[in-house]
Design a protein around this motif. Structure first.
Motif, PDB file in Angstrom:
ATOM      1  N   LEU A  14     -36.749   8.869 -32.601  1.00 54.03           N
ATOM      2  CA  LEU A  14     -36.673   7.586 -32.316  1.00 54.03           C
ATOM      3  C   LEU A  14     -36.042   7.372 -31.000  1.00 54.03           C
ATOM      4  N   SER A  15     -34.867   7.951 -30.712  1.00 54.30           N
ATOM      5  CA  SER A  15     -34.129   7.854 -29.385  1.00 54.30           C
ATOM      6  C   SER A  15     -35.104   8.296 -28.440  1.00 54.30           C
ATOM      7  N   GLY A  16     -35.752   9.606 -28.435  1.00 57.39           N
ATOM      8  CA  GLY A  16     -36.478  10.051 -27.419  1.00 57.39           C
ATOM      9  C   GLY A  16     -37.753   9.151 -27.193  1.00 57.39           C
ATOM     10  N   THR A  44     -31.883   3.061 -13.339  1.00 55.80           N
ATOM     11  CA  THR A  44     -31.891   3.169 -14.977  1.00 55.80           C
ATOM     12  C   THR A  44     -32.887   3.974 -15.165  1.00 55.80           C
ATOM     13  N   GLY A  45     -34.047   4.279 -14.517  1.00 49.83           N
ATOM     14  CA  GLY A  45     -35.284   5.351 -15.018  1.00 49.83           C
ATOM     15  C   GLY A  45     -34.370   6.823 -14.919  1.00 49.83           C
ATOM     16  N   LEU A  46     -33.534   6.960 -13.908  1.00 52.73           N
ATOM     17  CA  LEU A  46     -32.567   8.164 -13.844  1.00 52.73           C
ATOM     18  C   LEU A  46     -31.912   8.470 -15.160  1.00 52.73           C
ATOM     19  N   ALA A  47     -31.299   7.436 -15.630  1.00 52.58           N
ATOM     20  CA  ALA A  47     -30.296   7.351 -16.754  1.00 52.58           C
ATOM     21  C   ALA A  47     -30.960   7.635 -18.044  1.00 52.58           C
ATOM     22  N   CYS A  48     -32.331   6.742 -18.011  1.00 51.51           N
ATOM     23  CA  CYS A  48     -33.074   7.045 -19.289  1.00 51.51           C
ATOM     24  C   CYS A  48     -33.859   8.399 -19.492  1.00 51.51           C
ATOM     25  N   LEU A  49     -34.002   9.166 -18.218  1.00 49.93           N
ATOM     26  CA  LEU A  49     -34.635  10.468 -18.228  1.00 49.93           C
ATOM     27  C   LEU A  49     -33.225  11.435 -18.723  1.00 49.93           C
ATOM     28  N   VAL A  50     -32.316  11.605 -18.251  1.00 49.79           N
ATOM     29  CA  VAL A  50     -30.892  12.334 -18.518  1.00 49.79           C
ATOM     30  C   VAL A  50     -30.867  11.991 -20.126  1.00 49.79           C
ATOM     31  N   PHE A  52     -32.772  10.964 -22.507  1.00 48.68           N
ATOM     32  CA  PHE A  52     -34.021  11.573 -23.078  1.00 48.68           C
ATOM     33  C   PHE A  52     -33.673  13.118 -23.071  1.00 48.68           C
ATOM     34  N   CYS A  53     -33.434  13.659 -22.311  1.00 43.31           N
ATOM     35  CA  CYS A  53     -32.995  14.919 -22.446  1.00 43.31           C
ATOM     36  C   CYS A  53     -31.838  15.475 -23.265  1.00 43.31           C
ATOM     37  N   VAL A  54     -30.827  14.523 -23.494  1.00 39.48           N
ATOM     38  CA  VAL A  54     -29.580  14.812 -24.186  1.00 39.48           C
ATOM     39  C   VAL A  54     -30.085  14.319 -25.648  1.00 39.48           C
ATOM     40  N   ALA A  55     -31.053  13.174 -25.971  1.00 37.65           N
ATOM     41  CA  ALA A  55     -31.445  13.176 -27.339  1.00 37.65           C
ATOM     42  C   ALA A  55     -32.400  14.218 -27.859  1.00 37.65           C
ATOM     43  N   MET A  61     -32.524  24.353 -19.744  1.00 37.96           N
ATOM     44  CA  MET A  61     -32.022  24.426 -18.347  1.00 37.96           C
ATOM     45  C   MET A  61     -30.948  23.162 -17.986  1.00 37.96           C
ATOM     46  N   VAL A  62     -31.582  22.236 -18.362  1.00 37.42           N
ATOM     47  CA  VAL A  62     -31.152  20.725 -18.059  1.00 37.42           C
ATOM     48  C   VAL A  62     -29.752  20.494 -19.093  1.00 37.42           C
ATOM     49  N   ILE A  63     -29.906  20.904 -20.221  1.00 39.86           N
ATOM     50  CA  ILE A  63     -28.810  20.597 -20.984  1.00 39.86           C
ATOM     51  C   ILE A  63     -27.538  21.577 -20.907  1.00 39.86           C
ATOM     52  N   THR A  64     -27.944  22.919 -20.328  1.00 41.06           N
ATOM     53  CA  THR A  64     -26.972  23.662 -20.122  1.00 41.06           C
ATOM     54  C   THR A  64     -26.198  23.214 -19.022  1.00 41.06           C
ATOM     55  N   LYS A  65     -26.710  22.671 -17.812  1.00 34.47           N
ATOM     56  CA  LYS A  65     -26.050  22.227 -16.775  1.00 34.47           C
ATOM     57  C   LYS A  65     -25.241  20.856 -17.194  1.00 34.47           C
TER      58      LYS A  65
END
Length: 148
Positions: A14-16, A44-50, A52-55, A61-65
């Motif tokens: 749901l979060s994703g 806002t789009g950048l925050a949502c994209l980040v 999304f990756c966290v959720a 690679m992104v999660i490790t960074k």
């Protein structure tokens, strides 16, 4: 599959989905030919994209960074996600009807996750990490369950 795993998978899904829909609203808003619309929509789009990756905890690679950065490690805690979701919701409220609907949905989801955290602390702890700076040993159970 246990009910706890099913619940956490449902909240992650749901979060994703919600972050992708928020991203679509932000991109639509950013396509307006006004400087502030472009700026607010892009941020806002950048925050949502980040988020999304966290959720969904992908791509690796992104999660490790994010995990290795000071700011990024806070995004995996409830407090960090709550703050970012509030900021996203505040900006979404300025993005027309769809933005308002998505802002309300974002707030409902984050409050819903917190409510589930009170009812089922194991599922809550599986979704979020604990902050190293959190000195309070806060328990996410109801007072009636602890005997108070």
């Amino acid at each position: 599959m246990s009910s706890r795993h099913r619940l956490t998978r449902s909240f992650r899904t749901l979060s994703g989905l919600l972050y992708l829909l928020n991203l679509a609203v932000a991109v639509k808003f950013a396509l307006k030919p006004h400087y502030l619309d472009i700026l607010v929509g892009a941020l806002t789009g950048l925050a949502c994209l980040v988020m999304f990756c966290v959720a969904v905890e992908m791509p690796t690679m992104v999660i490790t960074k994010l995990e290795s950065s000071k700011l990024g490690e806070n995004l995996f805690t409830f407090r960090g996600r709550y703050i970012v979701d509030l900021l996203i919701a505040l900006f979404l409220f300025a993005m027309g009807v769809w933005g308002i609907l998505m802002a309300v949905a974002t707030l409902i989801l984050i409050f819903g996750i917190r409510f589930v955290g009170v009812k089922q602390p194991d599922a809550f702890n599986e979704i979020f990490r604990h902050s190293e700076h959190d000195t309070s040993e806060a328990s996410y159970t109801l007072d009636t369950e602890t005997g108070s």
